[in-house]
Design a protein around this motif. Structure first.
Motif, PDB file in Angstrom:
ATOM      1  N   ILE A 233       0.843  -1.195   0.000  1.00  0.00           N
ATOM      2  CA  ILE A 233       0.000   0.000   0.000  1.00  0.00           C
ATOM      3  C   ILE A 233       0.877   1.243   0.000  1.00  0.00           C
ATOM      4  O   ILE A 233       1.733   1.413   0.877  1.00  0.00           O
ATOM      5  CB  ILE A 233      -0.943   0.016   1.216  1.00  0.00           C
ATOM      6  CG1 ILE A 233      -1.811  -1.248   1.236  1.00  0.00           C
ATOM      7  CG2 ILE A 233      -1.801   1.274   1.207  1.00  0.00           C
ATOM      8  CD1 ILE A 233      -2.681  -1.433   0.015  1.00  0.00           C
TER       9      ILE A 233
ATOM     10  N   TRP B 225      -4.745   8.611   5.123  1.00  0.00           N
ATOM     11  CA  TRP B 225      -5.293   7.674   4.136  1.00  0.00           C
ATOM     12  C   TRP B 225      -4.408   6.437   3.996  1.00  0.00           C
ATOM     13  O   TRP B 225      -4.890   5.309   3.980  1.00  0.00           O
ATOM     14  CB  TRP B 225      -5.461   8.374   2.795  1.00  0.00           C
ATOM     15  CG  TRP B 225      -6.313   7.625   1.813  1.00  0.00           C
ATOM     16  CD1 TRP B 225      -7.059   6.510   2.044  1.00  0.00           C
ATOM     17  CD2 TRP B 225      -6.510   7.953   0.436  1.00  0.00           C
ATOM     18  NE1 TRP B 225      -7.712   6.118   0.890  1.00  0.00           N
ATOM     19  CE2 TRP B 225      -7.394   6.989  -0.111  1.00  0.00           C
ATOM     20  CE3 TRP B 225      -6.033   8.968  -0.387  1.00  0.00           C
ATOM     21  CZ2 TRP B 225      -7.794   7.005  -1.434  1.00  0.00           C
ATOM     22  CZ3 TRP B 225      -6.440   8.997  -1.722  1.00  0.00           C
ATOM     23  CH2 TRP B 225      -7.316   8.029  -2.235  1.00  0.00           C
ATOM     24  N   GLU B 226      -3.095   6.646   3.911  1.00  0.00           N
ATOM     25  CA  GLU B 226      -2.205   5.501   3.774  1.00  0.00           C
ATOM     26  C   GLU B 226      -2.257   4.615   5.010  1.00  0.00           C
ATOM     27  O   GLU B 226      -2.318   3.382   4.908  1.00  0.00           O
ATOM     28  CB  GLU B 226      -0.772   5.964   3.526  1.00  0.00           C
ATOM     29  CG  GLU B 226       0.204   4.801   3.327  1.00  0.00           C
ATOM     30  CD  GLU B 226       1.601   5.266   2.973  1.00  0.00           C
ATOM     31  OE1 GLU B 226       1.921   5.324   1.775  1.00  0.00           O
ATOM     32  OE2 GLU B 226       2.372   5.564   3.913  1.00  0.00           O
TER      33      GLU B 226
ATOM     34  N   ASN C 180      -4.730   4.254   7.182  1.00  0.00           N
ATOM     35  CA  ASN C 180      -6.004   3.542   7.231  1.00  0.00           C
ATOM     36  C   ASN C 180      -6.113   2.493   6.140  1.00  0.00           C
ATOM     37  O   ASN C 180      -6.745   1.446   6.344  1.00  0.00           O
ATOM     38  CB  ASN C 180      -7.159   4.537   7.154  1.00  0.00           C
ATOM     39  CG  ASN C 180      -7.339   5.307   8.450  1.00  0.00           C
ATOM     40  OD1 ASN C 180      -7.104   4.772   9.531  1.00  0.00           O
ATOM     41  ND2 ASN C 180      -7.738   6.561   8.351  1.00  0.00           N
ATOM     42  N   SER C 181      -5.507   2.740   4.990  1.00  0.00           N
ATOM     43  CA  SER C 181      -5.514   1.735   3.925  1.00  0.00           C
ATOM     44  C   SER C 181      -4.668   0.526   4.316  1.00  0.00           C
ATOM     45  O   SER C 181      -4.997  -0.615   3.970  1.00  0.00           O
ATOM     46  CB  SER C 181      -4.990   2.344   2.621  1.00  0.00           C
ATOM     47  OG  SER C 181      -5.877   3.347   2.158  1.00  0.00           O
TER      48      SER C 181
ATOM     49  N   TYR D 162     -15.867   0.703   5.174  1.00  0.00           N
ATOM     50  CA  TYR D 162     -14.794   1.696   5.073  1.00  0.00           C
ATOM     51  C   TYR D 162     -15.301   2.937   4.346  1.00  0.00           C
ATOM     52  O   TYR D 162     -15.348   2.997   3.126  1.00  0.00           O
ATOM     53  CB  TYR D 162     -13.576   1.073   4.386  1.00  0.00           C
ATOM     54  CG  TYR D 162     -13.005  -0.071   5.195  1.00  0.00           C
ATOM     55  CD1 TYR D 162     -12.577   0.143   6.498  1.00  0.00           C
ATOM     56  CD2 TYR D 162     -12.932  -1.366   4.684  1.00  0.00           C
ATOM     57  CE1 TYR D 162     -12.064  -0.887   7.270  1.00  0.00           C
ATOM     58  CE2 TYR D 162     -12.412  -2.405   5.443  1.00  0.00           C
ATOM     59  CZ  TYR D 162     -11.984  -2.162   6.736  1.00  0.00           C
ATOM     60  OH  TYR D 162     -11.488  -3.189   7.509  1.00  0.00           O
TER      61      TYR D 162
ATOM     62  N   LEU E 123      -2.646   5.611  -4.279  1.00  0.00           N
ATOM     63  CA  LEU E 123      -3.960   6.097  -3.867  1.00  0.00           C
ATOM     64  C   LEU E 123      -4.233   7.473  -4.458  1.00  0.00           C
ATOM     65  O   LEU E 123      -5.338   7.747  -4.952  1.00  0.00           O
ATOM     66  CB  LEU E 123      -4.040   6.152  -2.346  1.00  0.00           C
ATOM     67  CG  LEU E 123      -3.926   4.810  -1.610  1.00  0.00           C
ATOM     68  CD1 LEU E 123      -3.791   5.041  -0.105  1.00  0.00           C
ATOM     69  CD2 LEU E 123      -5.125   3.913  -1.900  1.00  0.00           C
TER      70      LEU E 123
ATOM     71  N   THR F 278      -9.508   2.752  -1.804  1.00  0.00           N
ATOM     72  CA  THR F 278      -8.737   1.836  -0.960  1.00  0.00           C
ATOM     73  C   THR F 278      -9.109   0.400  -1.270  1.00  0.00           C
ATOM     74  O   THR F 278      -8.228  -0.461  -1.427  1.00  0.00           O
ATOM     75  CB  THR F 278      -8.985   2.144   0.525  1.00  0.00           C
ATOM     76  OG1 THR F 278      -8.381   3.393   0.847  1.00  0.00           O
ATOM     77  CG2 THR F 278      -8.389   1.064   1.418  1.00  0.00           C
TER      78      THR F 278
ATOM     79  N   SER G  93     -12.333   7.914  -0.989  1.00  0.00           N
ATOM     80  CA  SER G  93     -11.203   7.333  -0.259  1.00  0.00           C
ATOM     81  C   SER G  93     -11.451   5.866   0.071  1.00  0.00           C
ATOM     82  O   SER G  93     -10.554   5.025  -0.087  1.00  0.00           O
ATOM     83  CB  SER G  93     -10.917   8.139   1.006  1.00  0.00           C
ATOM     84  OG  SER G  93     -12.034   8.157   1.883  1.00  0.00           O
TER      85      SER G  93
ATOM     86  N   GLU H 122      -7.512  -0.570  -4.546  1.00  0.00           N
ATOM     87  CA  GLU H 122      -6.068  -0.784  -4.441  1.00  0.00           C
ATOM     88  C   GLU H 122      -5.756  -2.080  -3.698  1.00  0.00           C
ATOM     89  O   GLU H 122      -4.870  -2.845  -4.106  1.00  0.00           O
ATOM     90  CB  GLU H 122      -5.415   0.411  -3.740  1.00  0.00           C
ATOM     91  CG  GLU H 122      -3.905   0.342  -3.659  1.00  0.00           C
ATOM     92  CD  GLU H 122      -3.200   0.411  -5.014  1.00  0.00           C
ATOM     93  OE1 GLU H 122      -1.989   0.097  -5.049  1.00  0.00           O
ATOM     94  OE2 GLU H 122      -3.847   0.763  -6.019  1.00  0.00           O
ATOM     95  N   VAL H 123      -6.462  -2.344  -2.614  1.00  0.00           N
ATOM     96  CA  VAL H 123      -6.241  -3.591  -1.875  1.00  0.00           C
ATOM     97  C   VAL H 123      -6.598  -4.792  -2.752  1.00  0.00           C
ATOM     98  O   VAL H 123      -5.872  -5.798  -2.779  1.00  0.00           O
ATOM     99  CB  VAL H 123      -7.053  -3.601  -0.571  1.00  0.00           C
ATOM    100  CG1 VAL H 123      -7.017  -4.984   0.087  1.00  0.00           C
ATOM    101  CG2 VAL H 123      -6.507  -2.557   0.403  1.00  0.00           C
TER     102      VAL H 123
END
Length: 505
Positions: A49, A460-461, A463-464, A351, A54, A298, A294, A301-302
């Motif tokens: 991540i 953000w990073e 929490n991601s 989320y 993001l 996320t 957001s 991306e995950v």
């Protein structure tokens, strides 16, 4: 996912009344399965991540929101808009381009959407316009989309019974206190009583926005107003004075079709799924890059990074439409699950808003006493993550405000994290997380300024990475996590004052 399946999705988009080119995966896209790959670990998935990825996705999402400019005069991804259709396309085509690692399904369902083009509320004569006045979501326009005039009339009690509306409400603008019943019920009762418009004022701090919900022929043009702005007029009315009022709303309310996207790993035990979700839409007032771009990005991306690994338990991602209109997509999804399919979901993680600029690390206070068993174990996983990373956290009410609501009502353990919405950061929270006390966690919540510039990339990073940790933990093993034993809610049935992020009571 084969291009033909994406084209099938395109036909559903066209059926929804909006034509927009889809980005199709290349026919030569490599197959991506979990065969021969290392089992996912939290450390490995977290390491994948990166805030740069993001941010790149956020910039793209904002460009998609701009596609709504011709119809809304500003960027938005509200359901029914070109910006939202493009968002759905982006999510779908991105997952489809990952090969056969996921099976993608989409659900088209009916929804009601509204758009307020202009509004104005004047109280007390002299052109006085209360600053906090706002038009309710899904409000009808004033008669002939022009201004209406009448005295402001204070409705008895909370305006939830027809007897609360005296005969002098006819031809007036009804002034109604928030509470007890929904905004839609208040508006309809005011309409039945002969009011030409309604103003619902807050009985707590702050401004008041909300939705009238399912349209009714009895609804009248309806505004929200803060307690602070309403108190002078309440005093005048109780003193027997006449307060002149003028109301104007130009709006539309219509039925549309919109789409949920669900992607599930083809690997892993399909009888034991970890599920997570975010909503793909924004409010009409802005592009919603934090709310909930957001969360949606996320998940995207995950889901992309997860393809590097194999999983023991299946992972299911959901992108819900119509959250801002009252949790429509997630409600529909859970309602369509059979008892057997419901039982395969071991837990659901929500989320929503992970990058608020004036953030706090917020964990839903989901206990097993008030929610399906397993909710508290999920809550504790989030707490352990923040503590192990030397981060502070706060517990916030698990009150049905977001898309987890339908899951816990149907017996599925749930929880989630957030970075904060319109709540005011306290001095103590500013000491814990930095930022500014006395200001909203997200000063651009539900506003035009919820753009890429509204994102706290560090929050953000982090929490991601927590989202990645939650996925990897349960994709690897459910050891120690409570078994599902029922599809009926184990909650105490406490009445919720929220449905979606907009007040309905």
């Amino acid at each position: 996912m084969r291009p033909s399946l994406v084209l099938a999705f395109a036909s559903q988009v066209v059926a929804a009344g909006i034509q927009l080119p889809l980005v199709l995966p290349s026919a030569s896209s490599p197959a991506v399965s979990s065969v021969g790959k290392p089992i996912v670990t939290s450390d490995a998935l977290q390491a994948d991540i990166d805030a740069k990825n993001l941010l790149e996705r956020a910039n793209h999402l904002y460009e998609l929101a701009k596609l709504s400019n011709p119809d809304y005069s500003h960027p938005t991804r509200v359901i029914g808009s070109k910006g939202h259709v493009a968002t759905i396309d982006y999510i779908y085509s991105t997952i489809a381009s990952l090969g056969d690692y996921y099976t993608i399904t989409n659900q088209t369902f009916n929804a009601v959407v509204g758009n307020v083009f202009e509004f104005r509320l004047e109280l007390g004569g002299g052109g006085n316009v209360p600053k906090s006045a706002s038009a309710m979501s899904l409000t009808p326009p004033t008669k002939n989309k022009g201004p209406v005039f009448g005295p402001l009339v204070l409705v008895d009690n909370d305006g939830c019974d027809q007897t609360d509306y005296a005969s002098n409400v006819v031809g007036s603008i009804a002034f109604i206190r928030r509470g007890t019943c929904t905004f839609g019920q208040k508006s309809a009762l005011a309409g039945k009583a002969g009011a030409v418009a309604a103003v619902i004022y807050n009985n707590g701090q702050g401004s008041l926005s909300g939705t009238l919900g399912e349209p009714s022929p009895d609804h009248v043009a309806t505004f929200g107003l803060s307690r602070e702005d309403s108190e002078p007029y309440i005093e005048e009315l109780r003193a027997g004075k006449t307060v002149a009022a003028k109301a104007y709303i130009d709006s539309i309310v219509e039925n549309i079709k919109t789409v949920n996207i669900v992607a599930q790993t083809n690997g892993g035990d399909a009888e034991n799924c970890v599920m997570l979700g975010a909503h793909s839409d924004s409010v009409a007032e802005g592009p919603g890059i934090n709310d909930d771009g957001s969360g949606s990005l996320t998940l995207l991306e995950v889901a992309t990074q997860l393809t590097k690994y194999s999983v023991n338990n299946c992972v299911r991602f959901g992108w819900w439409a119509g959250e801002e209109e009252g949790l429509l997509g997630s409600d529909y999804y859970v309602a369509m699950l059979s008892t057997e399919e419901n039982g395969k979901i071991r837990l659901f993680m929500d989320y929503d808003m992970l990058a608020s600029p004036n953030y706090a690390n917020q964990v839903y206070d989901a206990t097993n006493e008030a929610n399906p068993t397993g909710s508290q174990e999920l809550r504790d996983l989030y707490i352990d993550f923040y503590q192990s990373n030397d981060q502070n956290y706060t517990l916030i009410p698990f009150d049905g405000r977001s898309d987890y609501d339908a899951f816990i009502k149907h017996g599925i353990p749930g929880g989630g994290i957030a970075a904060g919405a319109e709540g005011v950061k306290t001095k103590e929270e500013a000491e814990m997380f930095g930022g500014k006390a006395g200001e909203w966690f997200d000063p651009c919540y539900h506003q035009l300024c919820d753009t890429v510039d509204n994102l706290n990339l560090a929050a953000w990073e982090l929490n991601s990475k927590l989202v990645a940790h939650s996925v990897a933990t349960f994709a690897r093993s459910f050891d120690g996590f409570p078994e599902r034993c029922t599809v009926e809610s184990e909650s105490h049935g406490v009445a919720s004052y929220w449905h979606g992020p907009k007040l309905v009571m």
